[in-house]
Design a protein around this motif. Sequence first.
Motif, PDB file in Angstrom:
ATOM      1  N   ARG A 163      -0.515   7.714  -3.175  1.00  0.00           N
ATOM      2  CA  ARG A 163      -1.291   6.850  -2.213  1.00  0.00           C
ATOM      3  C   ARG A 163      -0.662   7.436  -0.814  1.00  0.00           C
ATOM      4  O   ARG A 163      -1.611   7.815   0.196  1.00  0.00           O
ATOM      5  CB  ARG A 163      -1.464   5.604  -1.972  1.00  0.00           C
ATOM      6  N   ALA A 187      -6.715  -0.740   3.019  1.00  0.00           N
ATOM      7  CA  ALA A 187      -6.468   0.493   2.529  1.00  0.00           C
ATOM      8  C   ALA A 187      -7.337   1.455   3.317  1.00  0.00           C
ATOM      9  O   ALA A 187      -6.950   2.645   3.633  1.00  0.00           O
ATOM     10  CB  ALA A 187      -6.436   0.572   1.147  1.00  0.00           C
ATOM     11  N   VAL A 237      -5.977   0.053  -5.745  1.00  0.00           N
ATOM     12  CA  VAL A 237      -6.206  -1.135  -4.911  1.00  0.00           C
ATOM     13  C   VAL A 237      -6.877  -2.257  -5.037  1.00  0.00           C
ATOM     14  O   VAL A 237      -8.112  -1.824  -5.312  1.00  0.00           O
ATOM     15  CB  VAL A 237      -6.616  -0.460  -3.308  1.00  0.00           C
ATOM     16  N   LEU A 281       0.741  -1.194   0.000  1.00  0.00           N
ATOM     17  CA  LEU A 281      -0.081  -0.239   0.167  1.00  0.00           C
ATOM     18  C   LEU A 281       1.080   1.069   0.001  1.00  0.00           C
ATOM     19  O   LEU A 281       0.317   2.193  -0.356  1.00  0.00           O
ATOM     20  CB  LEU A 281      -1.080   0.027   1.261  1.00  0.00           C
TER      21      LEU A 281
END
Length: 478
Positions: free
Chosen positions: A268, A396, A388, A262
């Motif tokens: 992100r 997430a 994702v 992630l």
Amino acid sequence: MSTSETAPARDHSGLILTAIAVSQLMVVLDSSVVNIALPAIRADLGFSPTGLSWVLNAYMLTFGGFLLLGGRAGDILGRRRIFLAGIWLFTLSSLLAGLAPNAWVLVTARALQGIGGAIASPTALALIATNFTGPARAKAIGVYGAVSGAGGVVGMILGGVLTQWASWRWTMFVNVPIGLFVAALATRHIRASERASGRFDLAGALLSTVGVTALTYGLIRTPQHGWDDPQALTALAAGVVLLVAFVVVESRHTAALMPLRLFTHRNRVSANLLLLLLGGTTFGLFFFVTQFLQNILRLDPFEAGFAFVPWGVGIFAFSHLVKPLAERFGVKPVLIAGAASTAVATIWLSRITEHSSYWTAVFGPMTLFGIGVGLQFALITRIALSDVPPQIAGAASGVLNVAQRLGGSFGLAVLVAVFGSVVASADHNPVHIAHGYRVAFFVGIGYALVALLLAVFGLTTAAKPASRPAPGLAEASA
């Protein structure tokens, strides 16, 4: 994972979105609706002045501590199943809180509410990621963002109304019919999903839950006891050590609670940092503006709640304008505009004095801040969930919620500590108190400016999602 979870819900998408949005409203509203009722709670249940803070702290501790676990549980055990478990726990613990005969039962019920919220909130966001695609997802996240932003203001107003004309117990009971409504909608219209294959990361769950709980405890203890308090320092140190151990465990686990991939995506990571900073600025301003309204302007709780209406209106209106603005100007320029708006609002608030009025010192900054939050929240959420894989959407979502919660706890702790150091040796003279507010707002300016710099330099593209989405700012693949 079954195809039923990943397929877009077309027939009942409006009802699904209603269930998700109302559940988020219930969780966010509960964080603020109780604030106005605290004096009445203390008088009725006999809390000590310091013990009363645990009505809020018990909720914050368990909510922050169980977020990662709640998000990942939805991935492993099925999102509708876990979402309903969180809603039912929140609803039943709200009923228990409203019926609480003494302080101990109320604090216990508030802790259970926090666990229910930590299970339901990240799972609700993951349900958007897996039940909506394309423009429908952007709209759904916009609604989610508007509800998340405006829910705190609704809670302040509702708390004042219920406490003044009914009883503090109704600030708890109000969640019961809302929870039953959400559970009925979710049971009927959100598709069930199969359990995903893979082992549950028990070591990661334990380390993250205890680590985040310890860190949150240290942060909420420092405003009262100072940064040199042994218990606060021990909790903060333990939290850091446990979270470092958590990262080490996650790097070696094949079914990690928080997959480290992630954090391999620059946009992100920037989005999570932006929400962390926005949470710190928002929690701090919300707290000190409330104090200014009641301690300097002498508004009663009901009036103070309504004083935040411009904030809520700004969030709600501009959350709905985000999509057309991003399509026309691009995601990055809109985020920069939102970050600039919150920075200007914080700078404006730093000019308050004991002679300031609501219209000259509060109305304008609150409107600007609401606009800034409205422009940022939905886009930050979309970026954080972009690309994702559906099987880790809950993880997430949990990370995003943790960023906001820890940012808020840390930001508020720092601002309150600064304020306390300024007014520690002063009396209750409004001149000294107003000076303390100004200094706290100056620190808040630092958060807002760092967020602005991150929006300018942290994101790698200014793509327009309506035309040709670039990697990282595109809609997540379902």
